[in-house]
Design a protein around this motif. Structure first.
Motif, PDB file in Angstrom:
ATOM      1  N   THR A 237       0.844  -1.189   0.000  1.00 47.52           N
ATOM      2  CA  THR A 237       0.000   0.000   0.000  1.00 47.52           C
ATOM      3  C   THR A 237       0.876   1.234   0.000  1.00 47.52           C
ATOM      4  N   ALA A 238       0.374   2.304  -0.605  1.00 46.08           N
ATOM      5  CA  ALA A 238       1.101   3.559  -0.586  1.00 46.08           C
ATOM      6  C   ALA A 238       1.022   4.167   0.810  1.00 46.08           C
ATOM      7  N   GLU A 239       2.010   4.949   1.173  1.00 42.49           N
ATOM      8  CA  GLU A 239       1.983   5.601   2.465  1.00 42.49           C
ATOM      9  C   GLU A 239       0.812   6.558   2.541  1.00 42.49           C
ATOM     10  N   GLN A 240       0.173   6.593   3.705  1.00 43.51           N
ATOM     11  CA  GLN A 240      -0.901   7.542   3.913  1.00 43.51           C
ATOM     12  C   GLN A 240      -0.292   8.910   4.165  1.00 43.51           C
ATOM     13  N   GLU A 241      -0.578   9.860   3.290  1.00 46.70           N
ATOM     14  CA  GLU A 241      -0.029  11.198   3.433  1.00 46.70           C
ATOM     15  C   GLU A 241      -0.834  11.988   4.458  1.00 46.70           C
ATOM     16  N   GLY A 242      -0.166  12.853   5.215  1.00 47.91           N
ATOM     17  CA  GLY A 242      -0.838  13.672   6.201  1.00 47.91           C
ATOM     18  C   GLY A 242      -1.494  14.874   5.558  1.00 47.91           C
ATOM     19  N   LEU A 243      -2.553  14.648   4.795  1.00 46.24           N
ATOM     20  CA  LEU A 243      -3.234  15.722   4.093  1.00 46.24           C
ATOM     21  C   LEU A 243      -4.186  16.454   5.035  1.00 46.24           C
ATOM     22  N   PRO A 244      -4.442  17.715   4.772  1.00 50.37           N
ATOM     23  CA  PRO A 244      -5.383  18.440   5.605  1.00 50.37           C
ATOM     24  C   PRO A 244      -6.787  17.897   5.450  1.00 50.37           C
ATOM     25  N   MET A 245      -7.551  17.914   6.534  1.00 53.03           N
ATOM     26  CA  MET A 245      -8.925  17.447   6.486  1.00 53.03           C
ATOM     27  C   MET A 245      -9.785  18.524   5.846  1.00 53.03           C
ATOM     28  N   LEU A 246     -10.644  18.116   4.917  1.00 51.21           N
ATOM     29  CA  LEU A 246     -11.486  19.063   4.196  1.00 51.21           C
ATOM     30  C   LEU A 246     -12.944  18.775   4.505  1.00 51.21           C
ATOM     31  N   GLY A 247     -13.687  19.808   4.771  1.00 56.37           N
ATOM     32  CA  GLY A 247     -15.105  19.636   5.022  1.00 56.37           C
ATOM     33  C   GLY A 247     -15.386  19.196   6.450  1.00 56.37           C
ATOM     34  N   ARG A 248     -16.613  19.354   6.873  1.00 53.21           N
ATOM     35  CA  ARG A 248     -17.021  18.973   8.212  1.00 53.21           C
ATOM     36  C   ARG A 248     -17.865  17.707   8.149  1.00 53.21           C
ATOM     37  N   ALA A 249     -17.640  16.825   9.099  1.00 52.51           N
ATOM     38  CA  ALA A 249     -18.412  15.595   9.137  1.00 52.51           C
ATOM     39  C   ALA A 249     -19.790  15.893   9.705  1.00 52.51           C
ATOM     40  N   GLY A 250     -20.825  15.478   9.013  1.00 52.38           N
ATOM     41  CA  GLY A 250     -22.179  15.636   9.520  1.00 52.38           C
ATOM     42  C   GLY A 250     -22.421  14.724  10.704  1.00 52.38           C
ATOM     43  N   SER A 251     -23.427  15.038  11.486  1.00 46.78           N
ATOM     44  CA  SER A 251     -23.712  14.242  12.681  1.00 46.78           C
ATOM     45  C   SER A 251     -24.078  12.805  12.322  1.00 46.78           C
ATOM     46  N   VAL A 252     -24.754  12.607  11.179  1.00 49.96           N
ATOM     47  CA  VAL A 252     -25.111  11.240  10.778  1.00 49.96           C
ATOM     48  C   VAL A 252     -23.856  10.449  10.440  1.00 49.96           C
ATOM     49  N   GLY A 253     -22.912  11.070   9.710  1.00 47.64           N
ATOM     50  CA  GLY A 253     -21.664  10.390   9.396  1.00 47.64           C
ATOM     51  C   GLY A 253     -20.895  10.011  10.640  1.00 47.64           C
ATOM     52  N   LEU A 254     -20.871  10.900  11.626  1.00 40.29           N
ATOM     53  CA  LEU A 254     -20.191  10.603  12.890  1.00 40.29           C
ATOM     54  C   LEU A 254     -20.839   9.415  13.594  1.00 40.29           C
ATOM     55  N   ARG A 255     -22.158   9.380  13.593  1.00 44.25           N
ATOM     56  CA  ARG A 255     -22.862   8.270  14.261  1.00 44.25           C
ATOM     57  C   ARG A 255     -22.601   6.948  13.547  1.00 44.25           C
ATOM     58  N   VAL A 256     -22.572   6.985  12.215  1.00 43.94           N
ATOM     59  CA  VAL A 256     -22.315   5.750  11.468  1.00 43.94           C
ATOM     60  C   VAL A 256     -20.916   5.232  11.779  1.00 43.94           C
ATOM     61  N   ARG A 257     -19.925   6.118  11.810  1.00 41.62           N
ATOM     62  CA  ARG A 257     -18.560   5.678  12.119  1.00 41.62           C
ATOM     63  C   ARG A 257     -18.479   5.095  13.518  1.00 41.62           C
ATOM     64  N   GLU A 258     -19.142   5.722  14.488  1.00 43.70           N
ATOM     65  CA  GLU A 258     -19.155   5.192  15.853  1.00 43.70           C
ATOM     66  C   GLU A 258     -19.836   3.824  15.892  1.00 43.70           C
ATOM     67  N   GLN A 259     -20.865   3.653  15.076  1.00 41.65           N
ATOM     68  CA  GLN A 259     -21.560   2.368  15.037  1.00 41.65           C
ATOM     69  C   GLN A 259     -20.627   1.261  14.555  1.00 41.65           C
ATOM     70  N   PHE A 260     -19.864   1.531  13.491  1.00 42.80           N
ATOM     71  CA  PHE A 260     -18.900   0.543  13.014  1.00 42.80           C
ATOM     72  C   PHE A 260     -17.821   0.285  14.066  1.00 42.80           C
ATOM     73  N   ALA A 261     -17.336   1.343  14.716  1.00 43.23           N
ATOM     74  CA  ALA A 261     -16.281   1.192  15.719  1.00 43.23           C
ATOM     75  C   ALA A 261     -16.749   0.309  16.871  1.00 43.23           C
ATOM     76  N   GLU A 262     -17.968   0.530  17.339  1.00 44.81           N
ATOM     77  CA  GLU A 262     -18.519  -0.296  18.416  1.00 44.81           C
ATOM     78  C   GLU A 262     -18.660  -1.746  17.959  1.00 44.81           C
ATOM     79  N   TYR A 263     -19.121  -1.917  16.737  1.00 42.29           N
ATOM     80  CA  TYR A 263     -19.323  -3.282  16.217  1.00 42.29           C
ATOM     81  C   TYR A 263     -18.010  -4.041  16.130  1.00 42.29           C
ATOM     82  N   PHE A 264     -16.948  -3.388  15.678  1.00 43.93           N
ATOM     83  CA  PHE A 264     -15.668  -4.064  15.515  1.00 43.93           C
ATOM     84  C   PHE A 264     -15.086  -4.538  16.847  1.00 43.93           C
TER      85      PHE A 264
END
Length: 278
Positions: A237-264
């Motif tokens: 895999t290519a190295e993950q570059e430390g690029l600046p974060m663009l845009g704001r995460a919506g509350s629904v996106g944050l909840r979905v990511r937390e849901q996957f994190a809890e599941y894992f």
């Protein structure tokens, strides 16, 4: 032959390859195909409800005349961008070709037809479904990408690297396992079509035609050559570059990511070696 004649032949030939093969090897995915892609990510990357790994590849080009800094990227060379969604068979699902190298992946994605189709529900993505073995609420089907992309309900990116607890750290690990498939796909593409290894000495419209031809020929060979999937795993895999974060995460996106994190971290979503993998 003159240079302009040769350029015309190359552009015409590549355009014909794209037109002839696109419908066969790069068709719009159906709901059944999305489900097959999701099954591949579940089996190989242990990431359920994942329907593609998303990333951008900078294709090096000679600086076009009078282009200023539009093609000059953060890696300090001139390029156009191949934005691609890939599956676990190292095939391209959807591509967007020809963005300026100076543009960030998140901006390219937001302006792409892929994003427009996603937002307007034209991709025929399956409805949210329960994660395997879980009694929790249904989770949406998602693309996975690196830090360059903005979080949304259908696009997962890593948690910020600072102050990670075990749950978030493991989510990032699982996401990186899925993201590596698009990086490997790029590696196979470049190794097979050597014109992509060095700066392409063509006008931008001809460069785009060459990239399109390489993409459909890549998918064609992946579909028809008897190459074991394990052979592709040698590509790092290519190295993950430390690029600046663009845009704001919506509350629904944050909840979905937390849901996957809890599941894992749950009994249903963990796998035996995960706690020794990091």
């Amino acid at each position: 032959m003159g240079t302009s004649t040769i350029a015309g032949i190359v552009r015409s030939t590549c355009a014909k390859i794209w037109i002839r093969l696109r419908a066969e090897v790069l068709p719009p995915p159906t709901r059944q195909q999305w489900m097959q892609i999701a099954h591949g990510f579940l089996e190989r990357a242990h990431f359920p409800n994942c329907i593609g790994a998303l990333d951008g590849k900078h294709i090096r080009v000679k600086k076009p005349p009078n282009s200023g800094s539009r093609y000059y990227n953060y890696k300090q060379f001139f390029s156009v961008v191949l934005l691609a969604l890939a599956d676990t068979n190292y095939r391209f699902i959807i591509v967007d070709i020809g963005a300026y190298g100076s543009s960030a992946d998140a901006r390219i994605f937001r302006a792409s037809r892929m994003s427009q189709w996603l937002q307007s529900n034209q991709l025929d993505i399956p409805q949210p479904s329960s994660l395997p073995g879980s009694s929790g609420p249904p989770a949406p089907y998602v693309f996975v990408g690196d830090e360059a992309f903005a979080l949304s309900p259908n696009l997962m990116r890593p948690f910020p690297r600072r102050g990670l607890d075990a749950r978030r750290r493991h989510f990032n690990y699982r996401l990186s396992r899925a993201c590596r498939y698009v990086e490997c796909t790029f590696g196979i593409l470049v190794s097979k079509w050597c014109i992509l290894l060095s700066a392409i000495q063509m006008a931008p419209e001809n460069v785009n035609a060459v990239i399109k031809a390489c993409v459909v020929l890549h998918n064609y060979t992946r579909m028809h050559d008897c190459v074991p999937d394990e052979e592709a795993d040698v590509w790092p895999t290519a190295e993950q570059e430390g690029l600046p974060m663009l845009g704001r995460a919506g509350s629904v996106g944050l909840r979905v990511r937390e849901q996957f994190a809890e599941y894992f971290m749950s009994a249903a979503g963990s796998f035996p070696s995960q706690h020794s993998s990091r």
